[in-house]
Each structure stands twice: as C-alpha cells, then as structure tokens.
Design an enzyme around this catalytic site. Structure first.
Site, short mmCIF file in Angstrom:
data_model
loop_
_atom_site.label_atom_id
_atom_site.label_comp_id
_atom_site.label_asym_id
_atom_site.label_seq_id
_atom_site.Cartn_x
_atom_site.Cartn_y
_atom_site.Cartn_z
N TRP A 1 -7.73 -0.44 -10.60
CA TRP A 1 -7.20 0.68 -9.81
C TRP A 1 -6.22 1.49 -10.65
O TRP A 1 -5.43 0.91 -11.41
CB TRP A 1 -6.50 0.13 -8.56
CG TRP A 1 -6.26 1.18 -7.53
CD1 TRP A 1 -5.08 1.81 -7.26
CD2 TRP A 1 -7.23 1.73 -6.64
NE1 TRP A 1 -5.26 2.72 -6.26
CE2 TRP A 1 -6.56 2.70 -5.86
CE3 TRP A 1 -8.60 1.52 -6.42
CZ2 TRP A 1 -7.21 3.45 -4.87
CZ3 TRP A 1 -9.24 2.26 -5.45
CH2 TRP A 1 -8.54 3.21 -4.69
N HIS B 1 -1.10 -6.45 3.33
CA HIS B 1 -1.30 -5.40 2.31
C HIS B 1 -0.81 -4.03 2.81
O HIS B 1 -0.19 -3.28 2.07
CB HIS B 1 -2.78 -5.35 1.93
CG HIS B 1 -3.11 -4.43 0.80
ND1 HIS B 1 -2.24 -4.14 -0.22
CD2 HIS B 1 -4.24 -3.73 0.53
CE1 HIS B 1 -2.82 -3.31 -1.08
NE2 HIS B 1 -4.02 -3.03 -0.64
#
Ligand SMILES: [Zn+2]
Length: 215
Positions: A19, A59
């Site tokens: 990412w 998350h």
C-alpha cells in the site's frame, strides 16, 4: 501428486505490492553461516496489512474488536468463490446476480485483479476491483461473517473508508490480498490462519482452500 488444497496466499518477497505509504516487505539477513554465524536467520520488516492478511474491526473502529477477540471462526469453514468478471466497482446488482445460497456465510470475490498477473507484483496499482459501500451493505444484510478480495483492499482506491466501516462496524471479517487466479469458482472449505498478534487490528495470514467433501 496433485496437492489436496489450493494455496490462495500471495508469496512475500521483493515483488510483493504494498500500500502507498507502507514500509513494504523486506527480509534481510540477520545471521548468516557464510559470515561465521552458527545459523541463518532473517529479520522481517512489514506492516500488519502486508500481502495476504485479515482486517479486524479495530482497523477502522476506534474501540472495535481486535484480532484475538474476533477469533478464528470467521476464517475457517465453508466458503464460496465467485467470479465477478471484469467489473471494477462491485455493487448490489452484481452481487444479487450471483444467486448466492442463503446458507452462505463466507464469500471470496474473484475479480480482474486475479485474472491479470501484474496485480500480484509491485508496483501498487490504483485501478483494482473492489466493493462499493452499497456492496458492503449487501454483505452485511446477507449475514456474511467474512468477505475476501484479490487485492490489497476491499475498498476502491481513494474512497472514504465507508466500505471498511460498514463491514467492520457490523463485525464482518475482511480477508485481503488473495490470489484467486487458478481457483475454479464454487464451494470450498477455507482455512485461513492469521498470525496470533495481540492487540492487533490486522495480521498477515496463510490461506488455503480445500475441496468440499464429495466434490
Ligand atoms: Zn487491511
């Protein structure tokens, strides 16, 4: 001998996409017999969302369940692999068209990400296929406990984190970074074992599919 399972995990190495902003994956020699050490040993650098990994509610939900609280139940059991075709934004109409059985609790989305091998190699691609917020609501309404996708995020690149929030606030586990390229769509048993990290919002995992008994 043909193995009795299909490995759907990404290999972790220098070519693994990561990412944007992530330190990525590195494996460096920590001890080396060639340097006079008694053993070879490797030092890993990675964030918890590297390669094939799972997301727990924490998350995107500040006090959401961590991985230890979530346990392994969402990650082990009956699963459906469905072919999404070439659509990039996966929404309710497409998902309705799958005619998923009522008893389905886990779903893995096989998209163009898997069909095209460059998606499994660096550099990171922004044009991956993923779930829209409406698609995420469909998953929640269907009562699924796990949704999986064959790139690094369940959510379209650049979207507000609505897709993640809808899923994680409802307690749906997310499995990201799958390789579904060689998987015939159908019903399997999923065995996905995330590392047992404490107080974690995510963890890398190995994931395999076992053929259903009798098929
Ligand atoms: Zn993640």
């Amino acid at each position: 001998v043909k193995p009795s399972y299909i490995d759907i995990s990404w290999p972790l190495g220098p070519d693994t996409p990561s990412w944007p902003g992530s330190p990525g994956f590195t494996a460096a020699s920590h001890l080396a017999i060639g340097d006079g050490d008694l053993a070879n040993a490797t030092l890993l650098t990675m964030d918890a969302h590297t390669g094939t990994h799972v997301d727990a509610p924490r998350h995107f939900v500040a006090k959401g369940a961590d991985l230890e609280t979530l346990g392994l139940d969402p990650f082990v059991g009956d699963v459906y692999v469905v072919d999404i075709g070439t659509s990039r934004a996966i929404g309710p109409a497409l998902l309705d068209g799958l005619a998923l059985p009522d008893q389905a609790r886990r779903l893995l989305l096989q998209t163009a990400n898997s069909a095209e091998s460059h998606f499994r190699r660096a550099p990171f691609r922004q044009d991956y296929a993923a779930l829209t917020p409406e698609g995420a609501q469909w998953v929640v309404d269907k009562g699924l406990v796990l949704i999986g996708i064959d790139y690094l995020s369940i959510e379209l690149y650049g979207d507000a984190p609505t897709t993640h929030r809808i899923l994680l606030e409802a307690g749906v586990a997310i499995l990201e970074g799958l390789d579904l390229a060689d998987v015939p769509p159908g019903e399997y048993t999923l065995v996905c074992l995330p590392l047992r990290l404490l107080n974690a919002e995510a963890a890398p995992a190995r994931a395999i599919l076992l053929p259903k008994q009798g098929s």
